[in-house]
Design an enzyme around this catalytic site. Structure first.
Site, PDB file in Angstrom:
ATOM      1  N   HIS A 127     -40.730  70.702 -43.380  1.00  0.00           N
ATOM      2  CA  HIS A 127     -40.427  70.516 -44.813  1.00  0.00           C
ATOM      3  C   HIS A 127     -41.205  71.482 -45.715  1.00  0.00           C
ATOM      4  CE1 HIS A 127     -37.924  67.079 -44.126  1.00  0.00           C
ATOM      5  NE2 HIS A 127     -38.889  66.332 -43.644  1.00  0.00           N
ATOM      6  N   ASP A 164     -34.448  66.796 -36.083  1.00  0.00           N
ATOM      7  CA  ASP A 164     -35.140  65.729 -36.822  1.00  0.00           C
ATOM      8  C   ASP A 164     -34.136  65.020 -37.731  1.00  0.00           C
ATOM      9  OD1 ASP A 164     -38.297  65.207 -37.749  1.00  0.00           O
ATOM     10  OD2 ASP A 164     -36.865  64.827 -39.359  1.00  0.00           O
TER      11      ASP A 164
HETATM   12 ZN   LIG Z   1     -38.255  63.631 -40.048  1.00  0.00          ZN
END
Ligand SMILES: [Zn+2]
Length: 307
Positions: A127, A164
């Site tokens: 991220h 993910d």
């Molecule tokens: Zn995640």
């Protein structure tokens, strides 16, 4: 049998965002215990991670951002960088070890010491955008290692596959302009981080999945939207952002994948790596927040890598 490295470091357990936070120190032990209890730990080449250099981080992050993270790191107590991303006195070292392990993996594989590698460290990285720490992430470990690999002779093109449950917005940002990088992310949508970029023919494949999506649908989507494009791209090395929070037992995600789905995608990627990439795969742990499901899923993943 492939020769698989397992890279970790006890110091990445000292990083803690806050007590009770799902991205918790015990995640590492859950994975290592699952590998140990299955009896497969001894078949892996176990390696201690070393920290990434600043010059590695600036392959993808501006120097001012990297320096900002170094400057923000506290000597004691906790510093909040965003709503769910904080640093304690061990966080900077842990983030450097996590990025460093991915770089070590590239070196070990190119030196012929192993075929592939699993980096079992935290914090995760996918991220972290060019200038933003977010979503439990500080540095984009997988993108950093992918760019490092592109500097090595014989590596002209690389692929990053991110399964993910959350979209790999950081990786997408860090590889945005690079035509030598194929990036595919499968993720629940809508869900954090709540955004994803446009697909780009031949090198960018975003696969949003509805809440409740099961393994059969995940496999079909990957088979039709990701894997053919990946085969056509013919990467010299494949990177995996291995998040296991798409598991049906995960508290943060709403997808219904099982261990066997993680084994399936790993085997598919391994077959493509064998055909096009000299078998070279670097896998980096991202999410996975139900400790039991994380352990079982990571074990299935590493078993498939080393098969
Ligand atoms: Zn995640």
């Amino acid at each position: 049998m492939a020769r698989t490295a397992l890279i970790t470091h006890p110091d990445c357990v000292k990083h803690e965002i806050s007590p009770g936070h799902p991205e918790q120190p015990a995640r590492i032990g859950a994975v290592l215990d699952a590998l140990k209890n299955s009896g497969m730990l001894n078949s892996l080449k176990q390696i201690e991670a070393v920290e990434a250099e600043k010059s590695h981080l600036t392959l993808v992050h501006p120097e001012a951002y990297v320096q900002g993270i170094f400057d923000a790191a506290p000597d004691s107590g906790s510093v909040q960088l965003d709503a769910d991303t904080a640093m304690n006195e061990h966080s900077l070292r842990a983030a450097l070890l996590a990025a460093g392990a991915a770089i070590q993996s590239v070196d070990l594989i190119l030196a012929g010491e192993v075929d592939n590698s699993f980096c079992c460290l935290r914090p995760p990285g996918h991220h972290a955008e060019k200038t933003t720490a977010m979503g439990f992430c500080f540095f984009g470990s997988v993108a950093i290692a992918a760019h490092y690999a592109l500097q090595q002779s014989g590596i002209e093109k690389v692929a990053i596959i991110d399964f993910d449950v959350h979209h790999g917005n950081g990786t997408e940002d860090l590889v945005a302009d690079n035509q030598q990088v194929f990036f595919c992310s499968s993720f629940q949508y809508p869900l954090y981080p709540g955004k994803y970029g446009k697909n780009i023919s031949g090198r960018r494949v975003n696969i949003p999945l509805d809440a409740g999506t099961d393994g059969a649908t995940f496999q079909l989507k990957m088979q039709t939207e990701c894997l053919p494009a990946l085969k056509e791209f013919k990467p010299d090395m494949i990177f995996i952002s291995a998040g296991f929070d798409a598991h049906q037992d995960d508290p943060l995600g709403g997808l219904n994948l099982l261990e066997e789905d993680f084994a399936w995608i790993t085997t598919e990627l391994k077959t493509i790596a064998d055909d096009h990439s000299g078998g070279r795969i670097v896998s980096v742990l991202e999410g996975g927040y139900n400790l039991a499901a994380l352990g079982r899923s990571a074990l299935a993943h590493v078993k498939a890598l080393s098969a």
